[in-house]
Design an enzyme around this catalytic site. Structure first.
Site, mmCIF file in Angstrom:
data_model
loop_
_atom_site.group_PDB
_atom_site.id
_atom_site.type_symbol
_atom_site.label_atom_id
_atom_site.label_comp_id
_atom_site.label_asym_id
_atom_site.label_seq_id
_atom_site.Cartn_x
_atom_site.Cartn_y
_atom_site.Cartn_z
ATOM 1 N N ILE A 7 15.127 11.825 35.494
ATOM 2 C CA ILE A 7 14.114 10.805 35.771
ATOM 3 C C ILE A 7 14.269 10.271 37.195
ATOM 4 C CG2 ILE A 7 13.350 8.480 35.091
ATOM 5 C CD1 ILE A 7 14.360 9.230 32.210
ATOM 6 N N CYS A 8 13.145 10.011 37.876
ATOM 7 C CA CYS A 8 13.152 9.281 39.152
ATOM 8 C C CYS A 8 13.872 10.099 40.217
ATOM 9 C CB CYS A 8 13.797 7.908 38.911
ATOM 10 S SG CYS A 8 13.739 6.744 40.259
ATOM 11 N N ILE A 9 14.982 9.620 40.761
ATOM 12 C CA ILE A 9 15.710 10.345 41.820
ATOM 13 C C ILE A 9 16.733 11.329 41.227
ATOM 14 C CG2 ILE A 9 17.504 8.555 42.062
ATOM 15 C CD1 ILE A 9 15.952 10.582 44.975
ATOM 16 N N PRO A 37 16.486 14.032 39.533
ATOM 17 C CA PRO A 37 16.229 15.474 39.679
ATOM 18 C C PRO A 37 16.858 16.108 40.918
ATOM 19 C CG PRO A 37 14.233 14.365 38.950
ATOM 20 C CD PRO A 37 15.236 13.289 39.274
ATOM 21 N N SER A 57 10.483 13.611 35.636
ATOM 22 C CA SER A 57 9.352 12.677 35.728
ATOM 23 C C SER A 57 9.666 11.626 36.784
ATOM 24 C CB SER A 57 9.110 12.025 34.356
ATOM 25 O OG SER A 57 7.944 11.209 34.400
#
Lengths: 218, 218
Positions: free
Chosen positions: B136-138, B140, B191
């Site tokens: 999620i968010c950073i 990845p 995401s």
């Protein structure tokens, strides 16, 4: 204009501040209902810092309620003393032991508790303006000190806490985890959340009903 | 038996740990879908402690990732090194700057980053077992260091971060805030959440889809 609900935080963590799930689910319910949240907290030191892994108080640590609350609020928070009442339609107080340690001293004084002065001034101002206020989990122990005697409310079904509430002049009513208790005359709503909840979905159910009741009374 | 999803935390707060809303909404979505969450974090010191009110690093403060993560987990959390893989069906990594500061050093090294050794061992074990993982968010930015090159994923639409992802061998695809990107071959979902979100309801929409995709791939 979107309705604006003050969310009063007491730190960041169930054992020394605001219960995190309850706080986030309050913010979520407010946003879902098209209202705006305005986070507030007192600029005071926490009564204690709890290591949430070991459940032991860390006697060497000191943290500030407003600074730690800012973690939940993603930096968008104000000192409760600077609240702009003209912008606020209602207020909600999530639970967590911070409500009994920092917003009040109920944790150590029980029925003889006092509410922190900035929080008390804020809450009384809202009550006197007849703006609805919602209290979650252990936070309802503050209600009689704000409104005086005769307000119907709940902390779930814990006997000792219910007895303390009644001895402060409150009228305690048992409540299921996914429900809330409404005092329409005073515009006061309360819900047990993690006083009873065994899961985050139970917390969500009760808080969603509480937030809806608060918004509908604006 | 309920499916069990490991939730990998990196502290407690968007600026030096796990983003709190993303973490709580991940726990909520897991519970709503009838699965069980098992929180894990590395037992290491945080790279920094950020005052979330002033947005300044507090150079005098030191906090432990596992201990602070326990605030979000309400004490129910384990050292990621002690994870019982036989009990875990999938894993999800919420965002917050802790993913780039504590779980990895992406914040300072960008494409040359490394993942913290206990987290890397855990994540590679899950990947090798072909268990689905959601980022999620950073978070990845860690995917290519876990899976190697060729995995499709997203951090939203930030050009610099997308370029770093591509230079690590990842395949970045832009993604709307309320959507997720699925690499079915690797069973990897991502995401953007607060990389793009302007509200907590936007975060909830994307995370709910991500959690559903993770659970459906078990």
């Amino acid at each position: 204009m979107a309705k604006t609900i003050a969310v009063i935080l007491s730190g960041c963590g169930r054992g020394d501040g605001s219960e995190i799930h309850e706080s986030v689910l309050t913010l979520l319910a407010i946003a879902r209902m098209g209202a705006r949240a305005a986070c507030l907290a007192p600029d005071i030191m926490q009564r204690q810092v709890l290591n949430h892994l070991t459940d032991q108080v860390d006697i060497n640590e000191q943290r500030n309620v407003l600074v730690e609350s800012a973690r939940i609020a993603r930096g968008e928070i104000q000192n409760i003393r600077d609240a702009d009442f003209s912008q606020l339609d209602a207020a909600i107080y999530p639970g967590g032991f911070g409500a009994a340690l920092n917003l009040s001293d109920f944790a150590t004084k029980a029925a003889d508790c006092e509410i922190q002065s900035d929080v008390l001034a804020f809450a009384k101002h809202m009550a006197n303006a007849h703006k609805p206020q919602g209290f979650i989990c252990i936070a309802p122990v503050m209600i009689s000190k704000i409104y005086g005697a005769g307000v119907l409310h709940t902390i779930g079904n814990d006997n000792n806490t219910a007895r303390a509430i009644n001895s402060m002049g409150g009228i305690h009513q048992d409540c299921a985890v996914d429900e809330m208790i409404l005092d329409t005359k005073h515009k006061v709503v309360s819900s047990p959340a993690y006083m009873l909840a065994k899961s985050i979905t139970e917390v969500e159910a009760g808080i969603t009903k509480l937030v809806r009741a608060v918004i509908e009374m604006i």
